[in-house]
Design a protein around this motif. Structure first.
Motif, PDB file in Angstrom:
ATOM      1  N   ASN C  53       0.828  -1.202   0.000  1.00 58.82           N
ATOM      2  CA  ASN C  53       0.000   0.000   0.000  1.00 58.82           C
ATOM      3  C   ASN C  53       0.863   1.254   0.000  1.00 58.82           C
ATOM      4  OD1 ASN C  53      -2.088  -1.779   0.166  1.00 58.82           O
ATOM      5  ND2 ASN C  53      -2.579  -1.369   2.313  1.00 58.82           N
ATOM      6  N   ALA C  54       1.942   1.215   0.769  1.00 57.88           N
ATOM      7  CA  ALA C  54       2.819   2.384   0.853  1.00 57.88           C
ATOM      8  C   ALA C  54       3.450   2.662  -0.510  1.00 57.88           C
ATOM      9  CB  ALA C  54       3.895   2.148   1.907  1.00 57.88           C
ATOM     10  N   ILE C  55       3.905   1.607  -1.175  1.00 59.79           N
ATOM     11  CA  ILE C  55       4.508   1.810  -2.494  1.00 59.79           C
ATOM     12  C   ILE C  55       3.472   2.376  -3.456  1.00 59.79           C
ATOM     13  CG2 ILE C  55       5.503   0.620  -4.488  1.00 59.79           C
ATOM     14  CD1 ILE C  55       7.004  -1.130  -2.568  1.00 59.79           C
ATOM     15  N   GLU C  56       2.275   1.846  -3.386  1.00 62.02           N
ATOM     16  CA  GLU C  56       1.225   2.365  -4.267  1.00 62.02           C
ATOM     17  C   GLU C  56       0.954   3.839  -3.970  1.00 62.02           C
ATOM     18  OE1 GLU C  56      -1.714  -0.651  -3.635  1.00 62.02           O
ATOM     19  OE2 GLU C  56      -0.964  -1.893  -5.282  1.00 62.02           O
ATOM     20  N   SER C  57       0.962   4.193  -2.693  1.00 60.85           N
ATOM     21  CA  SER C  57       0.761   5.608  -2.352  1.00 60.85           C
ATOM     22  C   SER C  57       1.889   6.467  -2.897  1.00 60.85           C
ATOM     23  CB  SER C  57       0.706   5.798  -0.839  1.00 60.85           C
ATOM     24  OG  SER C  57      -0.398   5.143  -0.332  1.00 60.85           O
ATOM     25  N   PHE C  58       3.111   5.963  -2.805  1.00 56.94           N
ATOM     26  CA  PHE C  58       4.244   6.742  -3.320  1.00 56.94           C
ATOM     27  C   PHE C  58       4.130   6.942  -4.827  1.00 56.94           C
ATOM     28  CE2 PHE C  58       6.964   5.460   0.514  1.00 56.94           C
ATOM     29  CZ  PHE C  58       6.709   6.669   1.143  1.00 56.94           C
ATOM     30  N   ILE C  59       3.642   5.917  -5.515  1.00 61.44           N
ATOM     31  CA  ILE C  59       3.442   6.077  -6.963  1.00 61.44           C
ATOM     32  C   ILE C  59       2.417   7.184  -7.197  1.00 61.44           C
ATOM     33  CG2 ILE C  59       2.751   4.959  -9.111  1.00 61.44           C
ATOM     34  CD1 ILE C  59       3.611   2.283  -7.886  1.00 61.44           C
TER      35      ILE C  59
ATOM     36  N   SER D  49      -7.379  10.058  -9.106  1.00 64.71           N
ATOM     37  CA  SER D  49      -8.021   8.813  -9.510  1.00 64.71           C
ATOM     38  C   SER D  49      -7.129   7.622  -9.198  1.00 64.71           C
ATOM     39  CB  SER D  49      -8.386   8.851 -10.986  1.00 64.71           C
ATOM     40  OG  SER D  49      -7.243   8.548 -11.758  1.00 64.71           O
ATOM     41  N   SER D  50      -5.827   7.813  -9.296  1.00 67.06           N
ATOM     42  CA  SER D  50      -4.978   6.653  -9.021  1.00 67.06           C
ATOM     43  C   SER D  50      -5.044   6.292  -7.539  1.00 67.06           C
ATOM     44  CB  SER D  50      -3.541   6.914  -9.465  1.00 67.06           C
ATOM     45  OG  SER D  50      -2.888   7.733  -8.527  1.00 67.06           O
ATOM     46  N   ASN D  51      -5.244   7.308  -6.688  1.00 66.11           N
ATOM     47  CA  ASN D  51      -5.348   6.969  -5.272  1.00 66.11           C
ATOM     48  C   ASN D  51      -6.667   6.273  -4.958  1.00 66.11           C
ATOM     49  OD1 ASN D  51      -4.063   7.039  -2.681  1.00 66.11           O
ATOM     50  ND2 ASN D  51      -5.741   8.395  -2.045  1.00 66.11           N
ATOM     51  N   VAL D  52      -7.704   6.677  -5.650  1.00 62.55           N
ATOM     52  CA  VAL D  52      -8.981   5.992  -5.457  1.00 62.55           C
ATOM     53  C   VAL D  52      -8.825   4.516  -5.834  1.00 62.55           C
ATOM     54  CG1 VAL D  52     -11.357   5.828  -6.253  1.00 62.55           C
ATOM     55  CG2 VAL D  52     -10.370   8.073  -5.746  1.00 62.55           C
ATOM     56  N   ASN D  54      -6.105   2.877  -5.660  1.00 62.35           N
ATOM     57  CA  ASN D  54      -5.351   2.289  -4.545  1.00 62.35           C
ATOM     58  C   ASN D  54      -6.262   1.883  -3.399  1.00 62.35           C
ATOM     59  OD1 ASN D  54      -2.961   2.669  -5.743  1.00 62.35           O
ATOM     60  ND2 ASN D  54      -2.305   4.405  -4.486  1.00 62.35           N
ATOM     61  N   ILE D  55      -7.087   2.828  -2.978  1.00 55.27           N
ATOM     62  CA  ILE D  55      -7.935   2.560  -1.811  1.00 55.27           C
ATOM     63  C   ILE D  55      -8.816   1.360  -2.084  1.00 55.27           C
ATOM     64  CG2 ILE D  55      -9.815   3.462  -0.400  1.00 55.27           C
ATOM     65  CD1 ILE D  55      -8.667   6.231  -0.748  1.00 55.27           C
ATOM     66  N   LEU D  56      -9.429   1.348  -3.274  1.00 52.58           N
ATOM     67  CA  LEU D  56     -10.345   0.246  -3.567  1.00 52.58           C
ATOM     68  C   LEU D  56      -9.593  -1.089  -3.582  1.00 52.58           C
ATOM     69  CD1 LEU D  56     -12.624   1.904  -6.254  1.00 52.58           C
ATOM     70  CD2 LEU D  56     -13.012   1.628  -3.800  1.00 52.58           C
ATOM     71  N   THR D  57      -8.393  -1.066  -4.151  1.00 50.08           N
ATOM     72  CA  THR D  57      -7.590  -2.292  -4.149  1.00 50.08           C
ATOM     73  C   THR D  57      -7.324  -2.742  -2.722  1.00 50.08           C
ATOM     74  OG1 THR D  57      -6.463  -1.405  -6.074  1.00 50.08           O
ATOM     75  CG2 THR D  57      -5.482  -3.325  -5.032  1.00 50.08           C
ATOM     76  N   GLN D  58      -6.966  -1.753  -1.909  1.00 52.62           N
ATOM     77  CA  GLN D  58      -6.571  -2.104  -0.551  1.00 52.62           C
ATOM     78  C   GLN D  58      -7.748  -2.570   0.300  1.00 52.62           C
ATOM     79  OE1 GLN D  58      -4.451   1.478   0.540  1.00 52.62           O
ATOM     80  NE2 GLN D  58      -3.111   1.207  -1.219  1.00 52.62           N
ATOM     81  N   GLY D 178     -10.674   2.706 -13.991  1.00 54.70           N
ATOM     82  CA  GLY D 178     -10.029   3.053 -12.727  1.00 54.70           C
ATOM     83  C   GLY D 178     -10.453   2.216 -11.536  1.00 54.70           C
ATOM     84  N   ILE D 179     -11.497   1.398 -11.737  1.00 53.85           N
ATOM     85  CA  ILE D 179     -11.926   0.556 -10.615  1.00 53.85           C
ATOM     86  C   ILE D 179     -11.283  -0.818 -10.761  1.00 53.85           C
ATOM     87  CG2 ILE D 179     -13.897  -0.466  -9.441  1.00 53.85           C
ATOM     88  CD1 ILE D 179     -15.570   1.806 -10.627  1.00 53.85           C
ATOM     89  N   PRO D 180     -10.593  -1.248  -9.725  1.00 50.63           N
ATOM     90  CA  PRO D 180      -9.915  -2.541  -9.841  1.00 50.63           C
ATOM     91  C   PRO D 180     -10.938  -3.662 -10.059  1.00 50.63           C
ATOM     92  CG  PRO D 180      -9.227  -1.368  -7.859  1.00 50.63           C
ATOM     93  CD  PRO D 180     -10.359  -0.598  -8.441  1.00 50.63           C
ATOM     94  N   LEU D 181     -10.582  -4.565 -10.955  1.00 50.32           N
ATOM     95  CA  LEU D 181     -11.463  -5.685 -11.246  1.00 50.32           C
ATOM     96  C   LEU D 181     -11.755  -6.495  -9.977  1.00 50.32           C
ATOM     97  CD1 LEU D 181     -12.813  -6.895 -13.675  1.00 50.32           C
ATOM     98  CD2 LEU D 181     -10.837  -8.382 -13.989  1.00 50.32           C
TER      99      LEU D 181
END
Ligand SMILES: Nc1ncnc2c1ncn2[C@@H]1O[C@H](COP(=O)(O)OP(=O)(O)OP(=O)(O)O)[C@@H](O)[C@H]1O
Ligand SMILES: Nc1ncnc2c1ncn2[C@@H]1O[C@H](COP(=O)(O)OP(=O)(O)OP(=O)(O)O)[C@@H](O)[C@H]1O
Ligand SMILES: O[C@@H]1[C@H](O)[C@H](O)CO[C@H]1O
Ligand SMILES: [Mg+2]
Ligand SMILES: [Mg+2]
Lengths: 524, 333, 287, 333
Positions: C53-59, D49-52, D54-58, D178-181
């Protein structure tokens, strides 16, 4: 004493002129969200009087009591106690003010001993906050002796007691504290005649000591036999207060329900003898029964068979063993002449049996769920297809049955917990009716149900039997059995002690059978 | 003849049964413990006195935490934060104990006090929040688990505290006829817990609340107070547990105590206390903690692989509770 | 304000080793003054998710460089690949990524870090030298599944073979003091004749030494560890710990950051294994 | 006019209140989520959008486990084993997926099946043991937690499995606008869970059992079956969660999933499901899982120290539940 016609005011009103009331309420109101529970209650209590509080289910009796003992707070109105403003915020406040209550719901600690339950409010102490067990047991012993439970071991956990004994333990607990006012909310609902009588003696003794007693009951005969005055609540309002001597049953009932009640209670019915045998027991023995011979009888379609007996005589257990809620130890059961061995309630239900349990909150209803969901709980297959619920059909069925049994409700989607006791009981009935049973087992079907609803339930049960259903009714109220039954079996210590045919019905006969065992064994 | 004779016969026989049942409640777990000991006694060294010392040492901390957990579970709560709070208490105490310029005796005394105060602090927090807002203690203590761990890390900046007074370190390994002193302290705490729960009004009301909270409230008891008290007592024991940990291992660090909560809860439940409250005893907890300790020790002595050991531990936890059920049924029949 | 941003991903900050590393990195940031540091640690050694998650945030934050100590040598490969694809300079340190996984992902990345196996062998050899051939020893392992734990065990095994030691038992204590204390106490019961212990890190050394003390065997059993944390300094001094291995954690991150910034500034991409220092620390080194 | 008229007036308003309440039950948690999002939206990048993505993936894995956990908690149980069982399912699936000589598509298919079968196996074990002997599921699943972890370590000898088919690995990072599968799959599972719980007889009876087990039994429902079913469903979701984990991280290892159970339980409770059973919903769980995910992500973006992050996480968990209490009170008044 069960007969209201002949009951008069057994206790004379306190001598002398006007006595200062110990407790005075006026204009008390209480809402729960959108529900108005109390809408202006005025009530006064004099020292040394027994004051009945009567009213239909949901009239607001318990709410009023909860306000008096600090569980909930009123929205409006004034209360004075001994002339001073009284505004309890916790049950502790009420106790300090000398008010003791036996609540309608059980408030026991099942895994603690009887003695600890009785003295729970104020346990005797020694140094360092230690419990003085010796005094504890002595006090509890005395308290139990006083209410006639001399043989119950005070060290025994309450969970091992039956329902009636639990109620008596609660009463014993309320009597522990020195109180100015004792409030009893339907104390007799779980008691049989003998314990009730004993309770009345206790009340009389308290009264003599100047304690004021508020007595709530749906049994008007009791009201007439021990109370000095009566207040009627209807829809959250106090509609009448009178000296017992100056009123009649009819007058009370009319005030309670706001209309004249049909004489449903007294109506007799034609004896039905023609039906085939629906259920036949031979030596069926519940695991708790000490007797290998168990219970044997036949129940015919269209028949109402009453089961009488003292508390603890094993009536509930009998029904549970038929329904396979508990598995019988031995004996046989035939349904329509075919031998059956149910291994769970599901099989009994599939075989056309329904079971209205004695404790609707613990065993009958799912309180948090909607009325409709409770009605269909035992017949979900009827309102579903391929496992999918048809909510519309469910609502329809609930409304239809609700109409048939004259259920008073707002919406079938409301949680069943919002209904009054009597209406909750009707929902339990509806749950089984939804399944079109052939046989209904009913355990105390009108416990805690008001006179109006009771009459309706009686009519309903009669109607069912006329439609050919076989009904097996356990009740601790003899007049109820006498009104309803075609035949009464009397149980004693898990055995059938005798059978009384309709033409021989009398309380004396039934009680004779009920006490038979004790006489023969002759303790004391 | 009187109205009282209705249940004479059953009542009489039931009384005896009841007493026997109460005794057997603990005895059943005791039997499981003895069975385990017998099985392991075929392993060399298991019954050697030095190994008994080991087992008792290893049981000690879990036992202390479990006593506190018993109080919380008895009122129908649960405390997931004990491991983190132990760590927090330890680093607070460790900081105090290593303050420069303090006389060793004073340092140890102040450290002990501060560990207990820190424990009380978190106990109060857990109790107040869950009682005030009527929130399940599971979630409250899941929150404080994180808070305490974060705080412990923050306080120490993640470093280990060591160099305690020599006397304190020595005290942790002291034994008395082969019984570790720390274990004796834990036994005293068991005795106190037993006394409080069975002999005092406070204890009986706690049970009462666990049985039926509403009834206890209606009887005029301050349920709020008792709930907070139960969590606070648990906090006190966590504080004591922290000092015991430091005495035993001579360090205090923000990463200790991870997973201790599950061990403590397991000891309490194996010991026969009901998760829904109202039923159980500290003596049962003592036996439960011993079962866990004996099992961990015995499986290592058996020379099983770490992985097998973990699997067997799982099996035995379940088995102990199943056995307890059969004992219960037997005593009911 | 246009300073390059470096994201530092570490393992459990609850471990002093990484805490020191973080402090080293912060000091380095202050000293160089030409970059901004963003550091993230995890809550436990096995918390792979938080690292990813941290790496993804950094990206997401478009940092210029990521410096990462992976908690799992394979799981971190895909996110790191994504970072590289996003044009971020990535340097892997402390624990090496798996070569095969890198190859499969088409990822070329240098490793800046110590040789854990070699380090463990240094400690193991010190023990072998002290005890002599045939001595009975046990190993206390790190987390099963952790790459450095595996490497260190291999290093110890190398010493066992080279020094002809008699290995009686090898068990994990999950890098943990208390567990090491329990596990070793019980080992001591099963094998009362243990002469030496190799612990895969110094946190576990603390528990082992205490177990020896409690059994009254101080001086009869030699211990070696790894990390050279402050808490073992007194033990070294009192000769309760024979030796440990310093891997200069404080410098490790700083080093890796320097290398990353070099690339960001237009330097040549790194390749292969940039080995960092390890050093055996014995009782003699502590006064 | 009908028999229902007696209480029509208050009843009418009650109905509306009831419906509003049901809606607000979830809405309240939704509001907490929105509040959190608003707070974090001041952080740069948070709403990118890339963080969104991320969040959804996480959120995904926790969400999948939480759905299963909702079923178990609704019948009044709890499942502490999900993290370990996820790890066990993953190593089983990983082993199957990397069997030599299998066509990639076949390998992935067989692996998925085997993960789910493994999940069902442990679900059955949890359900059967706790229902048959009436043992608290807390202790049963504490046992299987250890069993599954030990088994996973044993099966792999503590090594990580990787080298899955490339298509499988790619599938795990695929997005759709943008929404992870993987998140979409989880959403489908939420929808199925919601449907089963609210629209089917099965779901109705589950709620009934959670509310009042005895009443459900006496109404002819096979309580044993339903309890086992709830745990088995949870097992199925753990199996699916394992495959999702592998698709996302491209490894399977015996040390993954530690602590997942607490996250899943937290999501369920924050989502408004009652720990004592009978009340709650999968939609609430979805929101609860999002709160946890947003919090973790936002705190990293804020650049807070890890220690502070852990403390704040603890605070917010408690705060979310406290807020929910106030919402509950508001809707009651
Ligand atoms: N906590 C509550 N929330 C909402 N409504 C309530 C609550 N308590 C009571 N009510 C409602 O208030 C009204 C009065 O109830 P109460 O229990 O006082 O009646 P009662 O006269 O004691 O009836 P019964 O004879 O059945 O015991 C009923 O409509 C009931 O549904
Ligand atoms: N939970 C229990 N545990 C132990 N004994 C019980 C329990 N419930 C009832 N009993 C005992 O079983 C016997 C039969 O009780 P039961 O309640 O069936 O009688 P009943 O005739 O139905 O009377 P009631 O009017 O109280 O329902 C009594 O001796 C009672 O004390
Ligand atoms: O290298 C470090 C340290 O040795 C620590 O003790 C465990 O984690 C490893 O990654
Ligand atoms: Mg009432
Ligand atoms: Mg009965």
């Amino acid at each position: 004493m069960e007969n209201t016609e002949t009951a008069g005011a057994s206790a004379p009103a306190p001598a002398g002129a006007v006595v200062e009331p110990v407790l005075e309420l006026s204009g008390v109101k209480k809402r729960f969200g959108g529900v108005v529970a109390l809408n202006g209650v005025s009530f006064s209590l004099r020292p040394g009087e027994v004051h009945a509080l009567v009213g239909e289910n949901g009239a607001g009796k318990s709410t009023l009591i909860k306000i008096l003992c600090g569980i909930i707070q009123r929205d409006a109105g004034s209360i004075t106690l001994g002339g001073e403003a009284y505004d309890p915020h916790t049950p502790g406040d009420a106790k300090k003010a000398g008010i003791q209550v036996v609540h309608q719901e059980f408030n026991l600690l099942p895994y603690l001993s009887v003695a600890e339950n009785i003295c729970f409010e104020d346990m005797p102490r020694k140094a360092f906050g230690m419990v003085d067990f010796r005094t504890l047991y002595e006090k509890a012993r005395k308290a139990l002796d006083a209410i006639g439970l001399g043989d119950v071991d005070v060290r025994r956990p309450v969970e091992s007691l039956g329902v009636a004994h639990r109620q008596l333990v609660e009463i014993a607990r309320a009597l522990m504290g020195e109180s100015r006012i004792l409030i009893l909310d339907e104390p007799t609902a779980t008691l049989t005649a003998r314990e009730t009588e004993r309770l009345f003696q206790i009340i009389a003794a308290l009264k003599a000591k100047g304690v004021a007693v508020v007595f709530v009951s749906h049994h008007l005969n009791e009201v007439f036999s021990i109370c000095d005055r009566v207040t009627v609540l209807r829809n959250g309002e106090s509609v009448m207060t009178a000296d017992i001597a100056a009123t009649t049953t009819d007058q009370l009932v009319t005030n309670m329900v706001g209309r004249q009640l049909a004489a449903a209670m007294a109506a007799s019915r034609d004896l039905d003898t023609g039906g085939r045998t629906a259920l036949s027991l031979r030596n069926l023995r519940h695991p708790a029964s000490p007797h290998a011979e168990g219970v044997s009888f036949d129940l015919r379609y269209g028949e109402i068979l009453g089961i009488a007996g003292l508390v603890g005589s094993g009536r509930t257990e009998l029904l549970r063993s038929i329904f396979a809620a508990d598995l019988p130890l031995s004996g046989t059961l035939e349904r329509d002449g075919q031998p059956r061995r149910y291994s769970n309630p599901k099989q009994a239900i599939r075989d056309g049996i329904g079971f209205v349990t004695e404790d609707r909150k613990e065993e009958g209803l799912i309180l948090d769920m909607a009325i409709a969901a409770n009605v269909t709980l035992a017949s979900l297959r009827k309102v579903s297809r391929l496992g999918l619920l048809n909510k519309r059909e469910e609502t329809r069925l609930a409304q239809q049955l609700g109409g048939e049994i004259k259920l008073k409700y707002g919406n079938t989607a409301d949680p069943v917990s919002t209904l009054s006791g009597g209406n909750q009981q009707k929902v339990v009935l509806a749950k089984w009716l939804a399944n079109n049973p052939k046989i209904l087992l009913l355990d105390e079907p009108t416990r805690g149900v008001d006179v109006g609803a009771k009459a309706e339930i009686y009519a309903l049960l009669r109607g069912l039997s006329e439609k050919g259903l076989a009904l097996l009714i356990v009740s601790s109220e003899l007049p109820e059995l006498i009104t309803l039954s075609d035949r009464i079996l009397v149980m004693s210590k898990h055995r059938i002690a005798g059978e009384v045919a309709r033409e021989d019905f009398s309380e004396e006969r039934i009680l004779n059978f009920a006490y038979k065992d004790e006489r023969n064994h002759g303790h004391h | 003849m009187d109205t009282t004779d209705l249940t004479t016969a059953p009542a009489g026989s039931k009384t005896i049964a009841t007493t026997t049942k109460t005794v057997l409640r603990e005895a059943g777990i005791g039997i499981a413990l003895i069975a385990l000991i017998i099985v392991f006694s075929f392993t060399p060294h298991f019954l050697s006195s030095s190994n008994v010392t080991n087992i008792l040492t290893q049981v000690t901390i879990n036992l202390v935490l479990s006593i506190g957990m018993t109080f919380v579970i008895l009122i129908g709560g649960i405390d997931l934060s004990v491991g983190s709070v132990l760590s927090f208490c330890a680093v607070v105490a460790g900081t105090v104990m290593t303050l420069p310029g303090l006389d060793p005796a004073v340092a140890v005394f102040l450290a002990t006090i501060s560990a207990i105060v820190a424990g009380i602090g978190f106990g109060l927090l857990n109790g107040l929040i869950s009682a005030w807002w009527a929130i399940p203690s599971f979630i409250v203590t899941l929150g404080t688990l994180n808070i305490a761990r974060g705080a412990a890390l923050q306080v120490t900046n993640a470093s280990t505290i060591y160099s305690f007074p020599a006397a304190f370190n020595a005290f942790g390994s002291q034994t008395f006829y082969g019984i570790p002193l720390l274990f004796l302290i834990a036994l005293v705490l068991v005795a106190i817990g037993w006394f409080v729960l069975t002999k005092t009004v406070f204890g009986r009301v706690l049970y009462g609340i666990g049985n039926n909270e509403e009834a206890a409230r209606l009887a005029g008891h301050n349920v709020f107070f008792y709930k907070v008290a139960a969590f606070t007592i648990c906090g006190v024991l966590v504080g004591i547990g922290a000092i015991i940990y430091m005495a035993r291992l001579n360090i205090a660090s923000p990463i200790i105590g991870i997973g201790f909560e599950l061990n403590a809860i397991a000891a309490v439940i194996i010991g026969g206390t009901s998760l829904s409250g109202g039923r159980g005893s500290v003596v049962g907890t003592l036996l439960g903690a011993c079962i866990i300790g004996v099992l961990a020790n015995g499986l290592i002595l058996l020379g099983l692989s770490d992985f097998m050991r973990q699997m067997i531990t799982g099996f035995v936890i379940i088995l102990a509770v199943i056995l307890d059920k059969y004992r219960e049924r037997l005593t009911k029949a | 304000a246009d300073k390059p941003v470096v994201g530092l991903v570490m393992k459990s900050l609850a471990n002093e080793f990484f805490k020191n590393m973080l402090e080293g990195a912060k000091a380095h940031e202050a000293k160089r003054g030409d970059y901004t540091l963003k550091a993230v640690g995890m809550q436990s050694e096995t918390d792979v998710e938080t690292q990813i998650n941290a790496i993804e945030s950094f990206i997401t934050q478009k940092v210029d460089a990521i410096v990462v100590a992976p908690s799992d040598s394979r799981a971190l490969v895909p996110p790191i690949k994504r970072a590289v694809d996003a044009g971020i300079t990535v340097v892997n340190f402390d624990v090496a990524l798996d070569d095969k996984a890198k190859e499969e992902a088409g990822l070329k990345l240098a490793f800046v870090g110590p040789d854990n196996r070699e380090g463990a062998k240094m400690a193991g050899d010190a023990l072998a030298k002290k005890l002599g051939a045939g001595a009975k020893v046990v190993i206390i392992e790190g987390n099963p599944g952790a790459d450095n734990a595996a490497q260190r065990k291999l290093g110890f095994m190398d010493s066992v073979a080279a020094g002809k030691l008699d290995l009686l038992d090898s068990r994990t204590a999950h890098w943990e003091t208390e567990e090491a204390n329990t596990v070793f106490s019980n080992m001591l019961t099963a094998h009362p004749d243990i002469q030496g212990v190799m612990a895969a890190n110094d946190s576990m050394v603390l528990g082992v030494v205490k177990a020896i003390e409690a059994a009254g065997k101080t001086g009869k059993i030699e211990v070696v560890g790894f990390d050279n944390i402050p808490a073992v300094q007194p033990l070294l001094k009192e000769k309760k710990l024979l030796a440990t291995v310093d891997q200069f954690g404080q410098l490790m991150a700083a080093n890796a950051i320097d290398k990353a910034l070099g690339v960001v500034a237009g330097g040549k991409p790194l390749e292969g294994w940039v080995k960092t220092d390890i050093k055996l620390v014995t009782s003699d080194d502590v006064k």
